[in-house]
Design a protein around this motif. Structure first.
Motif, short mmCIF file in Angstrom:
data_model
loop_
_atom_site.label_atom_id
_atom_site.label_comp_id
_atom_site.label_asym_id
_atom_site.label_seq_id
_atom_site.Cartn_x
_atom_site.Cartn_y
_atom_site.Cartn_z
N ASN A 54 0.83 -1.21 0.00
CA ASN A 54 0.00 0.00 0.00
C ASN A 54 0.86 1.26 0.00
O ASN A 54 0.56 2.23 -0.69
N PHE A 55 1.94 1.22 0.78
CA PHE A 55 2.85 2.37 0.84
C PHE A 55 3.46 2.64 -0.53
O PHE A 55 3.52 3.79 -0.97
N LYS A 56 3.89 1.58 -1.20
CA LYS A 56 4.49 1.73 -2.53
C LYS A 56 3.49 2.26 -3.55
O LYS A 56 3.84 3.00 -4.46
N GLU A 57 2.22 1.86 -3.39
CA GLU A 57 1.17 2.31 -4.30
C GLU A 57 0.65 3.70 -3.93
O GLU A 57 -0.11 4.29 -4.69
N GLY A 58 1.02 4.17 -2.77
CA GLY A 58 0.56 5.48 -2.32
C GLY A 58 -0.84 5.47 -1.73
O GLY A 58 -1.48 6.51 -1.63
N THR A 59 -1.31 4.30 -1.33
CA THR A 59 -2.64 4.21 -0.73
C THR A 59 -2.51 3.89 0.75
O THR A 59 -1.55 3.25 1.17
N ILE A 60 -3.48 4.38 1.52
CA ILE A 60 -3.51 4.07 2.93
C ILE A 60 -4.89 3.50 3.24
O ILE A 60 -5.90 4.17 3.04
N GLU A 61 -4.90 2.27 3.69
CA GLU A 61 -6.15 1.63 4.09
C GLU A 61 -6.26 1.70 5.61
O GLU A 61 -5.26 1.85 6.30
N THR A 62 -7.45 1.57 6.11
CA THR A 62 -7.62 1.52 7.56
C THR A 62 -6.98 0.25 8.10
O THR A 62 -6.82 -0.74 7.38
N GLY A 63 -6.62 0.29 9.37
CA GLY A 63 -6.06 -0.89 10.01
C GLY A 63 -7.03 -2.06 9.94
O GLY A 63 -6.63 -3.19 9.67
N GLN A 64 -8.30 -1.77 10.15
CA GLN A 64 -9.31 -2.82 10.08
C GLN A 64 -9.33 -3.46 8.71
O GLN A 64 -9.35 -4.68 8.58
N ARG A 65 -9.27 -2.69 7.67
CA ARG A 65 -9.31 -3.21 6.31
C ARG A 65 -8.08 -4.07 6.01
O ARG A 65 -8.18 -5.12 5.40
N VAL A 66 -6.92 -3.61 6.45
CA VAL A 66 -5.68 -4.38 6.23
C VAL A 66 -5.78 -5.72 6.93
O VAL A 66 -5.46 -6.77 6.35
N LEU A 67 -6.25 -5.72 8.17
CA LEU A 67 -6.35 -6.96 8.93
C LEU A 67 -7.35 -7.93 8.31
O LEU A 67 -7.09 -9.13 8.21
N GLU A 68 -8.50 -7.41 7.89
CA GLU A 68 -9.50 -8.27 7.25
C GLU A 68 -8.97 -8.84 5.94
O GLU A 68 -9.20 -10.01 5.62
N LYS A 69 -8.22 -8.02 5.21
CA LYS A 69 -7.68 -8.42 3.92
C LYS A 69 -6.75 -9.63 4.03
O LYS A 69 -6.71 -10.46 3.13
#
Length: 87
Positions: A16-31
């Protein structure tokens, strides 16, 4: 030593950092496979865990850099939560 899920969290954060996007912590964990209840209830504990920080370090993030990325994710999560409360 980081668990497989903690390593997956770290990899997702780096991607996400390389793509320049920031997801919520909840979304990252669910993913990466955490249950919704764990992702909603304990994102800070998981993202701040030693295992996630170790995995981020292995992927080239310094501890300070990892802390900054985690703070951005947590700040974004809180910001959206507060926006929902205000609505």
């Amino acid at each position: 030593m980081a668990t497989l899920r903690q390593k997956a969290v770290a990899q997702t954060i780096v991607n996400n950092f390389k793509e320049g996007t920031i997801e919520t912590g909840q979304r990252v964990l669910e993913k990466v496979g955490y249950s919704k209840s764990v992702a909603r209830g304990k994102p800070k504990e998981i993202l701040d865990s030693v295992g996630v920080k170790e995995a981020l370090n292995e992927l080239g993030f310094s501890t300070e850099g990892a802390d900054d990325v985690v703070k951005k994710i947590l700040f974004k999560s809180k910001k959206e939560e507060n926006q929902l409360r205000a609505a």
